[in-house]
Design a protein around this motif. Sequence first.
Motif: not given
Length: 173
Positions: A81-88, A140-142
């Motif tokens: 979800i961090l740095p960006k949401i990658n669900m798809t 920074d990420f997670g």
Amino acid sequence: MPNRIEYYNFVNGGYFWHHASGETYPLGILVDQGDVLSDRQPHGKPAGTLIIYKDGNVAVKELLSIKSEKNVWFAISGCTILPKINMTAAGFTGVYSDIGRTTLRPVIGYRKKDKKIIIAVRPSSSITRAQITLKNLGCDFGITLDAGGSTALQVKGKKLHNTTRRLNNVITW
């Protein structure tokens, strides 16, 4: 005693499912103290995996398998979800897109400036709100962990969130 977690501090971990017998099994990557407990992703696509290496370095990588990584001490997968949401990209689409719903949501991230793993549980949180939570905590990420009815959090022996579900894995500290 089944369904009793004997740790002083813990949060529920990654996604899991049930065998017909009721026993549970993990749906993602799990590594504990260098031992690979699970090495598969639920949708056959790389998914967000928080990794702590034996040298103390931390990363979130999109992985289908942990086998390509060396010197892993701990790893757990969920959805980046961090740095960006990658669900798809991770295959959380269709009926699996419900992981983004508004619910009681645990997240785990890393804050580089002080080399801290950050765990938070936030009520009424969509996956987008969870991303904002980690940003606000300076991460920074997670990734997001298994949320909703599986959410459990105990800190200093005090149950802050509880579940009646049989969990497959938890993170302790």
